[in-house]
Motif scaffolding. Structure first.
Motif, PDB file in Angstrom:
ATOM      1  N   LEU A  35       0.986  -1.235  -0.137  1.00 38.36           N
ATOM      2  CA  LEU A  35       0.204   0.123   0.017  1.00 38.36           C
ATOM      3  C   LEU A  35       0.520   1.571  -0.075  1.00 38.36           C
ATOM      4  CD1 LEU A  35      -2.751  -1.111   2.105  1.00 38.36           C
ATOM      5  CD2 LEU A  35      -3.274  -0.561  -0.018  1.00 38.36           C
ATOM      6  N   ARG A  36       2.086   1.474   0.458  1.00 32.81           N
ATOM      7  CA  ARG A  36       2.949   2.221   0.830  1.00 32.81           C
ATOM      8  C   ARG A  36       3.210   2.508  -0.437  1.00 32.81           C
ATOM      9  NH1 ARG A  36       5.729   0.866   3.890  1.00 32.81           N
ATOM     10  NH2 ARG A  36       4.182   1.528   6.170  1.00 32.81           N
ATOM     11  N   GLU A  37       3.446   2.133  -1.089  1.00 32.62           N
ATOM     12  CA  GLU A  37       4.756   1.861  -2.565  1.00 32.62           C
ATOM     13  C   GLU A  37       3.611   2.634  -3.287  1.00 32.62           C
ATOM     14  OE1 GLU A  37       6.855  -1.514  -4.007  1.00 32.62           O
ATOM     15  OE2 GLU A  37       7.809  -1.754  -1.631  1.00 32.62           O
ATOM     16  N   PHE A  38       2.437   1.243  -3.666  1.00 38.28           N
ATOM     17  CA  PHE A  38       1.574   1.709  -4.465  1.00 38.28           C
ATOM     18  C   PHE A  38       1.211   3.410  -3.731  1.00 38.28           C
ATOM     19  CE2 PHE A  38      -3.573   2.724  -5.641  1.00 38.28           C
ATOM     20  CZ  PHE A  38      -3.358   2.153  -6.621  1.00 38.28           C
ATOM     21  N   LYS A  39       0.811   4.077  -3.036  1.00 38.73           N
ATOM     22  CA  LYS A  39       0.420   5.590  -2.002  1.00 38.73           C
ATOM     23  C   LYS A  39       1.342   6.469  -3.178  1.00 38.73           C
ATOM     24  CE  LYS A  39      -0.536   8.280   1.485  1.00 38.73           C
ATOM     25  NZ  LYS A  39      -0.737   8.914   2.593  1.00 38.73           N
ATOM     26  N   HIS A  40       2.662   6.027  -3.035  1.00 35.17           N
ATOM     27  CA  HIS A  40       3.846   6.449  -2.962  1.00 35.17           C
ATOM     28  C   HIS A  40       4.027   6.847  -4.618  1.00 35.17           C
ATOM     29  CE1 HIS A  40       7.763   8.322  -3.420  1.00 35.17           C
ATOM     30  NE2 HIS A  40       8.551   7.258  -4.982  1.00 35.17           N
ATOM     31  N   ALA A  41       3.334   5.535  -6.069  1.00 35.86           N
ATOM     32  CA  ALA A  41       3.313   5.914  -7.137  1.00 35.86           C
ATOM     33  C   ALA A  41       2.808   6.370  -7.889  1.00 35.86           C
ATOM     34  CB  ALA A  41       3.360   4.348  -7.816  1.00 35.86           C
ATOM     35  N   THR A  42       1.352   6.674  -7.419  1.00 34.84           N
ATOM     36  CA  THR A  42       0.208   7.260  -7.525  1.00 34.84           C
ATOM     37  C   THR A  42       1.021   8.533  -7.255  1.00 34.84           C
ATOM     38  OG1 THR A  42      -0.941   6.667  -5.589  1.00 34.84           O
ATOM     39  CG2 THR A  42      -1.274   5.633  -7.528  1.00 34.84           C
ATOM     40  N   LYS A  43       0.657   9.259  -6.324  1.00 39.90           N
ATOM     41  CA  LYS A  43       1.604  10.631  -5.513  1.00 39.90           C
ATOM     42  C   LYS A  43       2.349  10.686  -6.724  1.00 39.90           C
ATOM     43  CE  LYS A  43       2.995  13.578  -2.169  1.00 39.90           C
ATOM     44  NZ  LYS A  43       3.879  14.093  -1.923  1.00 39.90           N
ATOM     45  N   GLY A  44       3.080  10.479  -7.244  1.00 39.38           N
ATOM     46  CA  GLY A  44       3.781  10.664  -8.213  1.00 39.38           C
ATOM     47  C   GLY A  44       3.516  10.766  -9.566  1.00 39.38           C
ATOM     48  N   LEU A  45       2.072  10.087  -9.970  1.00 37.32           N
ATOM     49  CA  LEU A  45       1.774  10.191 -10.926  1.00 37.32           C
ATOM     50  C   LEU A  45       0.695  11.249 -11.257  1.00 37.32           C
ATOM     51  CD1 LEU A  45       0.708   7.036 -12.188  1.00 37.32           C
ATOM     52  CD2 LEU A  45       2.326   7.896 -13.423  1.00 37.32           C
ATOM     53  N   ALA A  46       0.470  12.126 -10.599  1.00 39.55           N
ATOM     54  CA  ALA A  46      -0.449  12.745  -9.621  1.00 39.55           C
ATOM     55  C   ALA A  46       0.835  13.874  -9.908  1.00 39.55           C
ATOM     56  CB  ALA A  46      -1.468  12.738  -8.432  1.00 39.55           C
ATOM     57  N   ASP A  47       1.801  14.086  -9.310  1.00 43.06           N
ATOM     58  CA  ASP A  47       2.798  15.477  -9.055  1.00 43.06           C
ATOM     59  C   ASP A  47       2.668  15.493 -11.060  1.00 43.06           C
ATOM     60  OD1 ASP A  47       2.392  15.000  -6.760  1.00 43.06           O
ATOM     61  OD2 ASP A  47       4.353  14.448  -6.191  1.00 43.06           O
ATOM     62  N   ASP A  48       3.659  14.231 -12.024  1.00 43.39           N
ATOM     63  CA  ASP A  48       4.151  14.352 -13.039  1.00 43.39           C
ATOM     64  C   ASP A  48       2.695  15.071 -13.800  1.00 43.39           C
ATOM     65  OD1 ASP A  48       6.598  13.152 -12.038  1.00 43.39           O
ATOM     66  OD2 ASP A  48       5.540  11.252 -13.238  1.00 43.39           O
TER      67      ASP A  48
END
Length: 64
Positions: A35-48
């Protein structure tokens, strides 16, 4: 279909019977890491996505 307290207890008991008390903490840790990795990845996509929108807005306003 909401999960009530009785349903959650039943799920935990079934998981305890299937996996055993030694394996449950490992499964919990693995689920938390996932879940932590998924949250980090989706946050990165939203930031991009936000960065690309800002770049497009700045370039289009500079063109005017």
């Amino acid at each position: 279909m909401p999960l009530g307290p009785g349903s959650i207890v039943l799920i935990v008991l079934v998981a305890l019977l299937i996996f055993g008390p030694k394996k449950l903490p490992e499964l919990g840790r693995a689920a938390g890491n996932t879940l932590r990795e998924f949250k980090h990845a989706t946050k990165g996509l939203a930031d991009d996505d936000d960065d690309s929108k800002n770049k497009n807005n700045h370039s289009s306003s500079a063109d005017k």
